[in-house]
Scaffold this motif. Structure first.
Motif, PDB file in Angstrom:
ATOM      1  N   LEU A  58       0.860  -1.182   0.000  1.00 45.42           N
ATOM      2  CA  LEU A  58       0.000   0.000   0.000  1.00 45.42           C
ATOM      3  C   LEU A  58       0.894   1.229   0.000  1.00 45.42           C
ATOM      4  O   LEU A  58       1.848   1.299   0.775  1.00 45.42           O
ATOM      5  N   LYS A  59       0.609   2.179  -0.872  1.00 48.41           N
ATOM      6  CA  LYS A  59       1.346   3.434  -0.867  1.00 48.41           C
ATOM      7  C   LYS A  59       0.474   4.517  -0.247  1.00 48.41           C
ATOM      8  O   LYS A  59      -0.540   4.915  -0.845  1.00 48.41           O
ATOM      9  N   ILE A  60       0.870   4.981   0.930  1.00 46.79           N
ATOM     10  CA  ILE A  60       0.091   6.026   1.606  1.00 46.79           C
ATOM     11  C   ILE A  60       0.170   7.302   0.784  1.00 46.79           C
ATOM     12  O   ILE A  60       1.253   7.771   0.448  1.00 46.79           O
ATOM     13  N   ASP A  61      -0.960   7.868   0.494  1.00 50.85           N
ATOM     14  CA  ASP A  61      -0.967   9.068  -0.336  1.00 50.85           C
ATOM     15  C   ASP A  61      -0.218  10.217   0.338  1.00 50.85           C
ATOM     16  O   ASP A  61      -0.266  10.381   1.555  1.00 50.85           O
ATOM     17  N   GLN A  62       0.438  11.020  -0.490  1.00 50.34           N
ATOM     18  CA  GLN A  62       1.264  12.087   0.070  1.00 50.34           C
ATOM     19  C   GLN A  62       0.466  13.154   0.800  1.00 50.34           C
ATOM     20  O   GLN A  62       0.991  13.861   1.633  1.00 50.34           O
ATOM     21  N   SER A  63      -0.832  13.223   0.540  1.00 47.63           N
ATOM     22  CA  SER A  63      -1.641  14.209   1.266  1.00 47.63           C
ATOM     23  C   SER A  63      -1.701  13.901   2.767  1.00 47.63           C
ATOM     24  O   SER A  63      -1.846  14.801   3.582  1.00 47.63           O
ATOM     25  N   PHE A  64      -1.558  12.619   3.117  1.00 49.93           N
ATOM     26  CA  PHE A  64      -1.555  12.270   4.551  1.00 49.93           C
ATOM     27  C   PHE A  64      -0.183  12.487   5.170  1.00 49.93           C
ATOM     28  O   PHE A  64      -0.058  12.676   6.369  1.00 49.93           O
ATOM     29  N   ALA A 120      -2.657   7.724   8.777  1.00 46.69           N
ATOM     30  CA  ALA A 120      -1.427   7.002   8.417  1.00 46.69           C
ATOM     31  C   ALA A 120      -1.210   5.841   9.377  1.00 46.69           C
ATOM     32  O   ALA A 120      -0.854   4.728   8.969  1.00 46.69           O
ATOM     33  N   ARG A 121      -1.443   6.097  10.653  1.00 47.02           N
ATOM     34  CA  ARG A 121      -1.255   5.061  11.667  1.00 47.02           C
ATOM     35  C   ARG A 121      -2.186   3.876  11.409  1.00 47.02           C
ATOM     36  O   ARG A 121      -1.786   2.713  11.442  1.00 47.02           O
ATOM     37  N   ALA A 122      -3.437   4.203  11.108  1.00 50.02           N
ATOM     38  CA  ALA A 122      -4.428   3.148  10.850  1.00 50.02           C
ATOM     39  C   ALA A 122      -4.042   2.339   9.614  1.00 50.02           C
ATOM     40  O   ALA A 122      -4.141   1.107   9.608  1.00 50.02           O
ATOM     41  N   ILE A 123      -3.585   3.027   8.564  1.00 50.91           N
ATOM     42  CA  ILE A 123      -3.205   2.329   7.325  1.00 50.91           C
ATOM     43  C   ILE A 123      -2.036   1.386   7.606  1.00 50.91           C
ATOM     44  O   ILE A 123      -2.045   0.219   7.191  1.00 50.91           O
TER      45      ILE A 123
END
Ligand code: C2E
Ligand code: MG
Ligand code: MG
Ligand code: MG
Length: 277
Positions: free
Chosen positions: A199-205, A219-222
């Motif tokens: 999964l790539k966390i989106d940069q907005s987060f 971010a933590r949840a992801i």
């Protein structure tokens, strides 16, 4: 109020609209020419594991140096390539060129685990897996070196053809990641049944990830969810030390962003990261 304004002034947008249409069409022609003339370029952005100074993964990003308009953002020309159908040919060019670059780096002593390539939803039709397989076969490229980045909405679309193609490629050893994760509407339970490994966390987060923001919680949840499902997480758009520290603490596996390196041409990338020379 805005609606009212829009209605009353709608005639004003007419010339604007046709001008846009004109520039859209000429840009589409330019896109076609660029493909024929081999004007597109690829750049590569490294991804790092915590506390490691050598990148092990890289993302391929497409660049179009337009002869008159200068660099045009992929955010602008990819949608055009999609609506015009050019994305099929362009996408395969990107894939082949990226794989060739990866092999050239290996020959020159730069060994990476994986190269990621962005794939547009439009590209995944009934012959996609076959086209990819042909390229890998032509180049004698180990499918495990390749990761395809797709969007969350595509992965969750449930379209049978898409799922089939992804499974075909997965069975060959090609891996999939979900790009810009968190911006779509995936139900967490559904991720489990998806054939993805990253999964790539989106940069907005990542942008406002300071300790007590809601982005931090997202971010933590992801990351926690990914861990429990056995997936890796890449954070994109890391630009400073605070973001890095926070992502380290949360246990993010891979970091990507201007803080570590801008996207570079193949040669620049080799010069910067080849430790065997
Ligand atoms: P993406 O796949 O999410 O790529 C990440 C984007 O963030 C890239 O923009 C990258 O240059 C930029 N970036 C990297 N580090 C940072 C950072 O620290 N801060 C900020 N603010 N941005 C950072 P780029 O290269 O302009 O590409 C934009 C989008 O265009 C990509 O987003 C991807 O969706 C699409 N794209 C790029 N190349 C291709 C391609 O070959 N095929 C397809 N289908 N789409 C592509
Ligand atoms: Mg991407
Ligand atoms: Mg992304
Ligand atoms: Mg993005």
């Amino acid at each position: 109020k805005a609606k009212e304004l829009g209605r009353n002034r709608s005639w004003m947008y007419q010339p604007e609209l046709s001008r846009n249409m004109h520039s859209r069409m000429s840009l589409e022609k330019d896109l076609r020419d660029a493909l024929v003339q081999n004007d597109f370029r690829l750049v590569y952005q490294p991804q790092f594991r915590q506390n490691e100074s050598n990148p092990l993964r890289v993302e391929t990003l497409l660049r179009w140096p337009h002869p008159l308009r200068g660099l045009i953002s992929p955010h602008e020309f990819i949608p055009l390539a999609e609506t015009s159908g050019l994305i099929m040919e362009l996408g395969l060019w990107v894939l082949r060129s990226a794989c060739e670059q990866f092999l050239a780096w290996r020959d020159q002593g730069l060994t990476l685990e994986k190269i990621a390539v962005n794939v547009s939803a439009i590209q995944i039709n009934g012959s996609f897996a076959e086209s990819v397989a042909k390229i890998l076969d032509d180049l004698n490229f180990n499918p495990q070196w390749l990761e395809l980045e797709v969007t969350e909405s595509l992965m969750m679309s449930g379209i049978t053809e898409v799922t089939q193609q992804i499974h075909l490629l997965r069975n060959m050893g090609v891996e999939f990641s979900i790009d810009d994760f968190g911006t779509g509407y995936s139900s967490l339970s559904k991720i489990k049944s998806m054939p993805v490994s990253v999964l790539k966390i989106d940069q907005s987060f990542v942008r406002d990830i300071s300790d007590e923001s809601s982005d931090y919680e997202i971010a933590r949840a992801i990351i926690m969810m990914a861990k429990s499902l056995g997936l890796s997480v890449v954070a994109e758009g890391v630009e400073n030390q605070i973001q890095e520290d926070t992502l380290h603490r949360l246990g993010c596996d891979w970091l990507q962003g201007y803080f570590y390196g801008n996207p570079l041409s193949g040669e620049e990338f080799l010069t910067k990261y080849n430790t065997n020379q």
